[in-house]
Motif scaffolding. Structure first.
Motif, PDB file in Angstrom:
ATOM      1  N   UNK A  71       0.827  -1.204   0.000  1.00 44.76           N
ATOM      2  CA  UNK A  71       0.000   0.000   0.000  1.00 44.76           C
ATOM      3  C   UNK A  71       0.869   1.265   0.000  1.00 44.76           C
ATOM      4  N   UNK A  72       2.077   1.162   0.564  1.00 46.86           N
ATOM      5  CA  UNK A  72       2.937   2.343   0.634  1.00 46.86           C
ATOM      6  C   UNK A  72       3.455   2.786  -0.736  1.00 46.86           C
ATOM      7  N   UNK A  73       3.333   1.932  -1.722  1.00 45.97           N
ATOM      8  CA  UNK A  73       3.760   2.328  -3.066  1.00 45.97           C
ATOM      9  C   UNK A  73       2.613   2.840  -3.927  1.00 45.97           C
ATOM     10  N   UNK A  74       1.390   2.771  -3.430  1.00 49.04           N
ATOM     11  CA  UNK A  74       0.233   3.059  -4.275  1.00 49.04           C
ATOM     12  C   UNK A  74       0.039   4.542  -4.565  1.00 49.04           C
ATOM     13  N   UNK A  75       0.599   5.419  -3.719  1.00 48.60           N
ATOM     14  CA  UNK A  75       0.436   6.848  -3.999  1.00 48.60           C
ATOM     15  C   UNK A  75       1.109   7.246  -5.308  1.00 48.60           C
ATOM     16  N   UNK A  76       2.023   6.415  -5.807  1.00 51.05           N
ATOM     17  CA  UNK A  76       2.706   6.671  -7.075  1.00 51.05           C
ATOM     18  C   UNK A  76       2.002   6.024  -8.263  1.00 51.05           C
ATOM     19  N   UNK A  77       0.903   5.317  -8.013  1.00 51.41           N
ATOM     20  CA  UNK A  77       0.314   4.478  -9.053  1.00 51.41           C
ATOM     21  C   UNK A  77      -1.005   5.004  -9.621  1.00 51.41           C
ATOM     22  N   UNK A  78      -1.675   5.919  -8.948  1.00 51.45           N
ATOM     23  CA  UNK A  78      -2.946   6.427  -9.472  1.00 51.45           C
ATOM     24  C   UNK A  78      -2.703   7.414 -10.611  1.00 51.45           C
ATOM     25  N   UNK A  79      -3.668   7.581 -11.511  1.00 53.28           N
ATOM     26  CA  UNK A  79      -3.493   8.514 -12.630  1.00 53.28           C
ATOM     27  C   UNK A  79      -3.230   9.934 -12.122  1.00 53.28           C
ATOM     28  N   UNK A  80      -2.477  10.724 -12.884  1.00 53.95           N
ATOM     29  CA  UNK A  80      -2.146  12.084 -12.423  1.00 53.95           C
ATOM     30  C   UNK A  80      -3.360  12.979 -12.242  1.00 53.95           C
ATOM     31  N   UNK A  81      -4.456  12.696 -12.940  1.00 54.08           N
ATOM     32  CA  UNK A  81      -5.655  13.534 -12.816  1.00 54.08           C
ATOM     33  C   UNK A  81      -6.525  13.150 -11.619  1.00 54.08           C
ATOM     34  N   UNK A  82      -6.173  12.078 -10.921  1.00 53.33           N
ATOM     35  CA  UNK A  82      -6.991  11.618  -9.798  1.00 53.33           C
ATOM     36  C   UNK A  82      -6.983  12.633  -8.665  1.00 53.33           C
ATOM     37  N   UNK A  83      -8.166  12.964  -8.182  1.00 55.59           N
ATOM     38  CA  UNK A  83      -8.307  13.862  -7.033  1.00 55.59           C
ATOM     39  C   UNK A  83      -9.013  13.168  -5.866  1.00 55.59           C
ATOM     40  N   UNK A  84      -9.830  12.183  -6.177  1.00 59.44           N
ATOM     41  CA  UNK A  84     -10.509  11.427  -5.125  1.00 59.44           C
ATOM     42  C   UNK A  84     -10.743  10.008  -5.615  1.00 59.44           C
ATOM     43  N   UNK A  85     -10.615   9.063  -4.704  1.00 58.57           N
ATOM     44  CA  UNK A  85     -10.932   7.656  -4.970  1.00 58.57           C
ATOM     45  C   UNK A  85     -12.006   7.226  -3.986  1.00 58.57           C
ATOM     46  N   UNK A  86     -13.038   6.599  -4.510  1.00 60.24           N
ATOM     47  CA  UNK A  86     -14.096   6.032  -3.682  1.00 60.24           C
ATOM     48  C   UNK A  86     -13.909   4.523  -3.622  1.00 60.24           C
ATOM     49  N   UNK A  87     -14.123   3.954  -2.447  1.00 62.51           N
ATOM     50  CA  UNK A  87     -13.970   2.516  -2.271  1.00 62.51           C
ATOM     51  C   UNK A  87     -15.061   2.011  -1.336  1.00 62.51           C
ATOM     52  N   UNK A  88     -15.583   0.834  -1.597  1.00 65.89           N
ATOM     53  CA  UNK A  88     -16.685   0.292  -0.795  1.00 65.89           C
ATOM     54  C   UNK A  88     -16.320  -1.102  -0.281  1.00 65.89           C
TER      55      UNK A  88
END
Length: 462
Positions: free
Chosen positions: A12-29
């Motif tokens: 999980x500590x590497x995931x901040x580098x993996x989301x698209x550059x345009x991402x501002x919020x991620x929703x998870x359920x």
């Protein structure tokens, strides 16, 4: 084990580098997917997570420790993000958690909760907390669902055979599981989940959890009871004296005392001691003796014990035509009990003409330990991403090799249709009808459920 930054999987500590550059919020359920164990689950455990995990502020010391651990461990560390959380958010994670009411029975494949970050610089947060959040919810929810499954079986037996099913039910399944779980925290959360359904327990950690997290005063009760060491320490020649000491030490109006009776020969103890040398004493007491068989076949042995106690002590036939032992004597079966064996034992006693009033059931490791995340197929998945323009985009998985693992796309809502909870896209329903309500935002608990709330929702009456 108190650093919230490290209460996650390493990757999980590497995931901040993996989301698209345009991402501002991620929703998870999070949900319990369709499974072979239950069609509905008893939703429990979110409030302890909010209080203990999200309610713990991240400190500069936490950041320093996590940075050092990650560097030595070989994974990236989001120093900038965690420093921002400490500096600008007082250490509280900028997330919002929406959830159904705890204590509800929820159909599988219906979201129980949904998480989204509230700081657009941190879209990685909603999935970063998956490990701790999912772990906090799947275990008490699974134990609570198992306990309630047993409750349904016992309740049906009582409805058929008892003159007072509602009065009998709360103490019919006793938790003996504290020693059989992997940790004190498991005993606390699992024991607490069982207490939503029943009031009998020997797991003190469960009582303390219900008090701490849900404001319960005293949610569970127990009675004096023998174990093999206290009986066998008298020696086989003084077995009757050991039993007599139990009767003398724990008597009183309405008092119960449980005595394990299979240290040497259960059938002989029932016939020759309880029904022989101590029979008059048993009948002259103010309280009730609970005979505990603790070995042998989990159905045949207690059924045989109950029948022999009837032959010795007699009793009455109730209004429903079932036999109820003399009130000075009862039975508890705590060995080999699970949902299946409880159902078989209930059926056997009904077939033998005995009311379920005569017996209580106990579960140990089968209640608190013999479950895992796959029992109810729990999962937490990202379902939407908001971009820099404020537009939500669907996120989902749909593996061709296992369609059963497909996840939901789009921000989720839960509504009631024809009396049943169903999942729908949030953008397709009236937001006011959505039962996923905010319960936590940016370090603040917005809704606090009481233990009475949980019990009332889990087993509605009338």
């Amino acid at each position: 084990m108190q650093n919230p930054i490290l209460a996650t999987d390493s990757y999980k500590h590497s995931h901040f580098l993996q989301y698209p550059p345009e991402a501002r919020a991620i929703s998870s359920y999070g949900e319990s997917r369709a499974n072979d164990f239950a069609d509905e689950v008893l939703f429990l455990g979110l409030q302890p997570f909010l209080i203990d995990y999200l309610g713990t502020a991240v400190t500069a010391s936490h950041v320093e420790e996590a940075a050092a651990i990650c560097a030595a461990h070989g994974v990236p560390f989001n120093r900038e993000g965690w420093d921002l959380i400490v500096r600008e958010h007082g250490g509280y994670l900028p997330v919002e958690v929406s959830a159904l009411e705890e204590g509800r029975m929820v159909p599988t494949s219906v979201p129980l909760f949904q998480v989204v970050n509230t700081d657009e610089r941190m879209p990685w947060l909603a999935t970063f907390i998956e490990t701790a959040l999912l772990r906090a919810v799947w275990y008490p929810t699974t134990v609570g669902t198992l306990s309630r499954k047993c409750k349904s079986v016992i309740a049906a037996g009582l409805e058929k055979t008892s003159d007072d099913p509602a009065g009998q039910l709360p103490f019919k399944l006793h938790d003996f599981g504290a020693r059989g779980v992997s940790s004190g925290e498991s005993a606390a959360l699992g024991g607490m989940a069982h207490l939503v359904n029943f009031s009998g327990t020997d797991t003190l950690e469960g009582i303390m959890a219900a008090r701490r997290y849900y404001g319960a005063e005293m949610p569970g009760f127990s009675i004096p009871a023998a174990e093999h060491s206290t009986m066998t320490s008298w020696g086989q020649a003084r077995e009757a004296a050991a039993y007599e000491n139990m009767l003398d030490s724990f008597d009183g109006e309405g008092a119960l005392v449980a005595v394990v009776s299979d240290s040497y020969d259960l059938d002989a103890a029932v016939a020759n001691i309880w029904g022989g040398s101590l029979k008059d004493k048993v009948l002259s007491r103010k309280g009730t003796l609970v005979v505990r068989p603790d070995s042998g076949d989990p159905v045949e042995t207690p059924a045989r014990t109950l029948a022999r106690l009837w032959d010795i002590f007699g009793g009455t036939t109730n209004a429903k035509g079932y036999r109820v032992l003399d009130p000075h004597v009862r039975v508890i079966q705590g060995d080999g009990m699970n949902a299946g064996s409880i159902a078989r034992l209930v059926a056997r006693l009904v077939a033998d003409g005995f009311a379920i009033d005569n017996i209580a059931f106990g579960m140990g490791g089968g209640l608190l330990q013999q479950v895992d995340r796959d029992t109810l197929r729990f999962a937490m998945k990202a379902n939407a991403m908001r971009d820099a323009c404020g537009v939500w985009h669907d996120v989902m998985k749909d593996p061709a090799t296992d369609p059963g693992k497909a996840s939901k796309a789009g921000r989720q809502a839960v509504i009631k249709e024809n009396g049943r909870l169903v999942a729908r896209r949030l953008d397709a329903v009236d937001p006011d009808a959505d039962l996923l309500r905010p319960v936590w935002r940016n370090g603040e608990l917005l809704v606090r459920h009481s233990f009475d709330d949980l019990r009332a929702r889990s087993w509605p009456q009338g």
